[in-house]
Design an enzyme around this catalytic site. Structure first.
Site: not given
Ligand code: AMP
Length: 293
Positions: A36-37, A39, A41, A43, A59, A153
């Site tokens: 999904l993305g 971050g 630290f 994926h 996560k 934040d």
């Molecule tokens: P993060 O590590 O929290 O920055 O997450 C990285 C990316 O994953 C985010 O920018 C979102 O695109 C995706 N993402 C994180 N958490 C979720 C979630 N609960 N539902 C859908 N996409 C998510």
């Protein structure tokens, strides 16, 4: 529902249940789907809990990176706080588990992804859309503050969008659970309130300031105190150098609300329940709390 069971860390076991009663999650409990993305630290993956078929976002954080950046304590706090919050506009954290190398957070899946991408696409939001979002966030923050949790934040990057178009506050990395006034410097530059820029004590009213910045950014597409140099942003925040450009056209009611939230003296900021009663919110926010386009 199987996924409702919480974390496995004995240190966090609450008084009403014992470690033995708690489900211990492992990676084997999930079917892993598309990424999904990414971050800082690790994926995030779409995943399905095998027993309940419940869809979640998993996560995956690397312990080595968490250690290197010295954010283990922050993560612990984030998990502890977020797992206890239950609100339609706050992303659920169902639980967590870990193996030798990684920590896994089991999160509510936000089907429509990141709000800041939407904002980038649209450049700025309509007043109806902005008001609906601000009202839902005010309600979520009232709920947090009632539990003595300050988010600290609030910004577009920390907001996700659920399947129905509802906003979900994510990322409690900077939040604190407190009864006291705090002096820690945290948050992101453009959204920092004067009392945090000046490192004086702050309280839950920091979130009202951030909501004011957010409201401005929703309506104008840029935060109000943006500047090329960090030092100029700081100066503009401390002086509350608030200007409303002539374009896009924004109603005077919206500007009135923003001006009442972006007040230097934190005790004089419009309280969140009054934000919900403000005429701009009452006239523009969808009562369902969901923006449907
Ligand atoms: P993060 O590590 O929290 O920055 O997450 C990285 C990316 O994953 C985010 O920018 C979102 O695109 C995706 N993402 C994180 N958490 C979720 C979630 N609960 N539902 C859908 N996409 C998510």
């Amino acid at each position: 529902m199987g996924i409702e069971t919480e974390s496995q860390d004995e240190r966090q076991v609450s008084s009403e249940s014992t470690a033995a009663e708690k489900k211990r999650w492992t990676l084997n409990d999930f079917d892993i789907g598309k990424p999904l993305g990414k971050g800082k630290f690790g994926h995030v993956y779409l995943a399905r809990e095998k027993m309940s078929k419940h869809i979640v976002a998993l996560k995956v954080l690397f312990k080595s990176q968490l250690k290197q950046s010295q954010v283990e304590h922050q993560l612990r706090r984030e998990v502890e706080i977020q797992s206890h919050l239950r609100h339609p506009n706050i992303l659920r954290l169902y639980g967590y588990f870990y193996d030798q190398k990684r920590v896994y957070l089991i999160l509510e899946y936000a089907a429509k992804g990141e709000l800041y991408k939407e904002l980038q696409n649209c450049k700025y939001f309509s007043e109806r859309r902005a008001a609906t979002y601000i009202a839902s966030l005010a309600r979520a923050l009232i709920y947090c503050h009632g539990k003595h949790v300050i988010h600290r934040d609030i910004k577009p990057e920390n907001l996700l969008v659920g399947a129905e178009g509802e906003l979900k506050i994510a990322d409690f990395g900077w939040s604190v659970h407190t009864f006291n006034r705090r002096r820690t410097m945290c948050g992101t530059l453009d959204y920092l309130p004067p009392e945090m820029v000046e490192s004086v004590e702050h309280d839950a009213n920091v979130d009202i300031w951030s909501l004011g910045i957010l409201c401005y950014e929703f309506l104008y597409g840029v935060p109000p105190f943006e500047a090329k140099e960090h030092s100029d942003t700081y100066r503009r925040i401390v002086q509350v150098d608030l200007k409303f450009p002539s374009r896009p056209i924004v109603s005077s009611a919206a500007k009135d609300l923003i001006s009442r939230m972006l007040v230097k003296d934190s005790s004089q900021r419009l309280p969140l329940h009054k934000v919900l009663e403000h005429q701009w919110i009452v006239q523009n926010a969808d009562p369902s709390g969901v923006y449907r386009g």
